[in-house]
Design an enzyme around this catalytic site. Structure first.
Site, PDB file in Angstrom:
ATOM      1  N   GLU A 103       1.280  -1.074   0.477  1.00 48.09           N
ATOM      2  CA  GLU A 103       0.192   0.217  -0.014  1.00 48.09           C
ATOM      3  C   GLU A 103       0.695   1.275   0.641  1.00 48.09           C
ATOM      4  OE1 GLU A 103      -2.599   1.474  -0.337  1.00 48.09           O
ATOM      5  OE2 GLU A 103      -4.614   0.981   0.360  1.00 48.09           O
ATOM      6  N   ASP A 104       0.404   2.622  -0.345  1.00 51.65           N
ATOM      7  CA  ASP A 104       0.938   3.356  -0.259  1.00 51.65           C
ATOM      8  C   ASP A 104       0.904   3.999   0.740  1.00 51.65           C
ATOM      9  OD1 ASP A 104      -1.919   3.940  -0.804  1.00 51.65           O
ATOM     10  OD2 ASP A 104      -1.327   5.618  -2.388  1.00 51.65           O
ATOM     11  N   ARG A 169      -0.290  12.037  -9.625  1.00 48.18           N
ATOM     12  CA  ARG A 169       0.260  11.014  -8.752  1.00 48.18           C
ATOM     13  C   ARG A 169       1.666  10.801  -9.262  1.00 48.18           C
ATOM     14  NH1 ARG A 169      -3.792   7.604  -7.001  1.00 48.18           N
ATOM     15  NH2 ARG A 169      -5.695   7.977  -7.744  1.00 48.18           N
TER      16      ARG A 169
HETATM   17  C1  PRP Z   1      -6.054   5.152  -0.265  1.00 48.37           C
HETATM   18  C2  PRP Z   1      -5.002   4.532   0.179  1.00 48.37           C
HETATM   19  C3  PRP Z   1      -4.819   3.739   0.918  1.00 48.37           C
HETATM   20  C4  PRP Z   1      -6.238   3.850   1.204  1.00 48.37           C
HETATM   21  C5  PRP Z   1      -5.513   4.496   3.004  1.00 48.37           C
HETATM   22  O1  PRP Z   1      -6.634   5.048  -1.395  1.00 48.37           O
HETATM   23  O2  PRP Z   1      -3.982   4.350  -1.529  1.00 48.37           O
HETATM   24  O3  PRP Z   1      -5.485   2.649  -0.041  1.00 48.37           O
HETATM   25  O4  PRP Z   1      -6.843   5.691   0.815  1.00 48.37           O
HETATM   26  O5  PRP Z   1      -6.975   5.038   3.703  1.00 48.37           O
HETATM   27  P1  PRP Z   1      -7.678   4.682   5.119  1.00 48.37           P
HETATM   28  O6  PRP Z   1      -6.438   4.186   5.726  1.00 48.37           O
HETATM   29  O7  PRP Z   1      -8.219   6.211   5.252  1.00 48.37           O
HETATM   30  O8  PRP Z   1      -7.860   3.768   4.540  1.00 48.37           O
HETATM   31  P2  PRP Z   1      -7.950   5.730  -2.222  1.00 48.37           P
HETATM   32  O9  PRP Z   1      -9.294   4.827  -2.495  1.00 48.37           O
HETATM   33  O10 PRP Z   1      -7.068   7.407  -2.427  1.00 48.37           O
HETATM   34  O11 PRP Z   1      -7.696   5.213  -4.285  1.00 48.37           O
HETATM   35  P3  PRP Z   1      -6.571   5.105  -4.304  1.00 48.37           P
HETATM   36  O12 PRP Z   1      -5.365   4.741  -4.899  1.00 48.37           O
HETATM   37  O13 PRP Z   1      -6.917   4.948  -5.948  1.00 48.37           O
HETATM   38  O14 PRP Z   1      -6.165   6.299  -5.086  1.00 48.37           O
END
Ligand code: PRP
Length: 184
Positions: A103-104, A169
């Protein structure tokens, strides 16, 4: 040539390209020591994790199978339940396998908490979480990364896969977005 708009919109660089690369090498060393020669299914959580996924995977010395998952949170316009909706599921069967979720960012923790639960119900051998960034101040779920890049403050960060409204991104670094950009 970097995204021109970034010059105006980024307040400052929080983690630069070199720092990202150095830290990823260290995480890869930790993973190589942990998994040794075991096969691992590395799951990239779309879309934000794409840059981190490849930069990490290419440094791993154990056998890795690729898979991808795309999820979104429910109830964005109302009160979030913290549950997630699967937009694209895994292709491989993870039963009896080592799963490494890449995860990022770990923010509220809703995404990874739900994903860990979903994966655990599929009887894998092991599920571990590797995240580049962690914002502990925002956590609402009891979840921690097993392998982590950087703990950061509660700032609006973009770049290296992270977006605001699908923008930024493509930046090779992680920057703090000017407040004026998202309060327009
Ligand atoms: C972001 C990120 C994680 C999540 C973290 O995804 O990549 O998956 O939010 O947030 P949380 O801990 O509050 O759940 P996003 O839904 O923005 O999708 P993306 O990766 O396509 O930008």
């Amino acid at each position: 040539m970097l995204l021109k708009q970034a010059k105006e919109d980024i307040e400052y660089i929080l983690v630069n390209e070199q720092e990202i690369e150095n830290r990823i090498k260290e995480i890869a060393d930790e993973l190589n020591a942990y998994y040794k020669d075991e096969e691992v299914i590395a799951v990239c959580i779309l879309k934000g994790s794409v840059p981190f996924y490849w930069d990490l995977i290419k440094r791993l010395s154990f056998p890795v199978k690729f898979d991808f998952m795309c999820v979104s949170s429910y109830g964005a316009s109302t009160v979030s339940t913290g549950e997630i909706k699967i937009l694209k599921d895994l292709v491989v069967d993870i039963k009896g396998k080592n799963v490494l979720v890449v995860e990022d960012i770990l923010d509220s923790g809703n995404t990874l908490y739900s994903l860990k639960k979903i994966f655990s119900e599929r009887s894998p051998k092991d599920v571990k979480i590797c995240t580049l960034l962690d914002k502990p101040d925002r956590r609402v779920k009891d979840i921690e990364a097993d392998f982590l890049g950087f703990k950061i403050e509660d700032k609006f960060v973009v770049g290296y896969g992270l977006d605001y409204d699908e923008k930024y991104r493509q930046l090779p670094y992680i920057g703090v977005l000017k407040e004026s950009v998202y309060t327009k």
